[in-house]
Structure formats: C-alpha cells, structure tokens
Design a protein around this motif. Structure first.
Motif, PDB file in Angstrom:
ATOM      1  N   THR A 138       1.997   0.035  -4.254  1.00  0.00           N
ATOM      2  CA  THR A 138       2.823  -0.843  -5.100  1.00  0.00           C
ATOM      3  C   THR A 138       4.059  -0.154  -5.659  1.00  0.00           C
ATOM      4  O   THR A 138       5.037  -0.835  -5.996  1.00  0.00           O
ATOM      5  N   ALA A 196       8.628  -4.366  -0.709  1.00  0.00           N
ATOM      6  CA  ALA A 196       7.304  -4.755  -1.204  1.00  0.00           C
ATOM      7  C   ALA A 196       6.484  -5.414  -0.101  1.00  0.00           C
ATOM      8  O   ALA A 196       6.973  -6.265   0.636  1.00  0.00           O
ATOM      9  N   GLU A 239       1.839  -9.408  -1.330  1.00  0.00           N
ATOM     10  CA  GLU A 239       1.819  -9.050  -2.758  1.00  0.00           C
ATOM     11  C   GLU A 239       2.763  -7.905  -3.023  1.00  0.00           C
ATOM     12  O   GLU A 239       2.918  -7.000  -2.209  1.00  0.00           O
ATOM     13  N   SER A 240       3.415  -7.946  -4.180  1.00  0.00           N
ATOM     14  CA  SER A 240       4.305  -6.842  -4.557  1.00  0.00           C
ATOM     15  C   SER A 240       3.543  -5.839  -5.392  1.00  0.00           C
ATOM     16  O   SER A 240       2.410  -6.070  -5.772  1.00  0.00           O
TER      17      SER A 240
END
Length: 279
Positions: free
Chosen positions: A67, A74, A278-279
C-alpha cells in the motif's frame, strides 16, 4: 524516485533504500513484449502475487508494503527490498507441457531428468521435477540448465536449497489450487539474497509465471484450455509470426478473452471477486 529498469512486463524504480516494482499491462510471449496492452493485467498479476506471498508467509519474500506506493501505481505496485538476484530461473513442472514436452519427445528427458516412456502431452508427472533455466543475456531467451549446471554456478548447498524451495512452493501451491478447481501445470520463481537470507522475489504463482488449467477439462494427449497467457501465445503462433521483435498487434477480441482468463484465475484461486484495485 528514479526509473532504473524496464522489463518485458515490470518497471523498477529506486526510492531511497527501497525499490518499487510496478507491473504494467504489457504482455510478453516468447520473450517479446507485444504492442497491445491487456487492461488490468498488471493489477491482476500484482494482487494475485501478493495473495500468494501472504499464503507462503513462512518463506522469506521481498515485499515490504503493498500500500505504501504512489497513488498512480496503486493496485499494481509493491514496495520491495533490494535483492542480489540469483542468476537462475527456478522452474517446477508437475505436468508434461511446453518446452518440457518438446524435450521429452526428442530425448525422453527434461533438463537431464529421465522420465517414463509413453507419456503424452499434458500428462501428470510421477512427481514434480526441477527444470531450471537461465538467460544468455538481458534480452535473450531462456536457456535450459540441468541441476548439475546450477551446482556448478551456485554451489551444491545453494543449488539444493533452490531446488527444494521451488518444489515446495509448487507442490503446496498446486495442492491448494486443485481444491479450487485449478491445475497448476508448472511455474517459475526467482530468488535473491537479502544479506545471507535466500528470499523470494519477482512474482509468485501468477498467470504470467505459471500454466493454469481448469481441472474439470484436463485431458492428456492434447493442448489444454488455460487461464494464463498461453492463450495469447497460441494466438501469436497462429499468425505465422517468427517470434522475433516486433510482435503483432493483438485484436480486440483476443484482448478481451485474455483479460477474462486472468480475472477467472484470480477469482478461482483467491476466492475474491475482481473489482477496482484497492489502494
């Protein structure tokens, strides 16, 4: 950040004393990057690889963070430790396919390992085998090695560790995938040194580094339907392309079908639905 290397699929950046490994949507077949990207491919590869790194938490790997990456990367980038890479591509085969099948047809062996007579394309091997390769140059094609070649290059102790880790990863990963209806026919992994610790790098059990087949459709004696880039490889071969740069443009229907195969593999193995990364 400083861009330091562009591979066939991944780009590498230095950021302080760490590295950013960014997976693009490029697709490479026969060691040539084709000019047409596959949408979401880089994110799919990265997130499947990250899932496997967590699954194999008992084996040291290069991931520092999934992350802590720039927003523009991302979902398709990981922050990793710099490793001194071992100059061996570690391949495990559980089924007779690809270059292994061609070697077997010529010699009855794969990477110097004698196999039983009468095997067919796509047959399951009596036990998984270690069939390493190396590269003749940065842009060269994979060249087969025997285990003795690895011993000569890396020493007996390191060669044995590379073989044993590779076969352990393959066997455990294949057993898990089989429960999800996926055959992992073979896979390639890479290792490097983090100090004196032999550490997994690059990617792990993805649709680019492995052959994934639907278990319900497996039938030896013919090519298998795949969830991986073998679909693009087969299409590229059918065009009459000579496997030298530049590669052919990929038609829109082949792009869409390829993306769907990568998504299917991700969802079957992880049990997650593919959506916005997802970031």
């Amino acid at each position: 950040m400083k861009h330091v290397h562009a591979g066939k699929v991944r780009d590498l950046y230095t950021d302080g004393d760490t590295l950013l490994l960014v997976a693009s949507d490029r697709v490479s077949v026969y060691d040539v990057s084709l000019p047409t990207p596959i949408p979401d491919k880089g994110a799919l590869l990265t997130q499947l690889s990250n899932w496997w790194f967590e699954y194999f938490a008992d084996i040291p790997n290069h991931v520092l963070s999934t992350t802590d990456v720039p927003a523009e990367f991302a979902g398709r980038a990981v922050r990793v430790k710099p490793l001194k890479m071992v100059l061996v591509e570690c391949v495990a085969r559980g089924y007779l396919v690809g270059s292994g099948w061609k070697d077997y047809q010529r010699t009855g062996s794969v990477s110097g390992i004698r196999l039983p007579d009468g095997l067919r394309e796509g047959d399951k091997l009596p036990e998984p085998i270690f069939t390493p390769t190396t590269k003749v140059s940065e842009t060269g094609h994979d060249e087969p090695m025997t285990f003795d070649d690895v011993v000569a290059q890396e020493g007996a102790e390191v060669a044995a560790r590379l073989r044993d880790l590779t076969l352990d990863l393959y066997s455990r990963g294949a057993a898990y995938a089989a429960e999800r209806g996926v055959i992992i026919a073979d896979t390639k992994v890479e290792f490097g040194w983090d100090g004196d610790v032999l550490t997994l790098g690059d990617e792990l059990l993805t649709s680019d580094s492995s052959r994934f087949w639907p278990a319900a459709e497996w039938a030896p004696g013919r090519p298998q339907r795949s969830f991986d880039k073998q679909f693009v490889r087969d299409w590229a071969t059918s065009t009459g392309w000579d496997k030298e740069p530049p590669g052919p443009e990929i038609p829109a229907d082949i792009v869409a079908a390829t993306r769907s195969k990568y998504v299917e593999a991700y969802e079957l193995i992880t049990g997650r639905s593919w959506g916005v990364p997802e970031s």
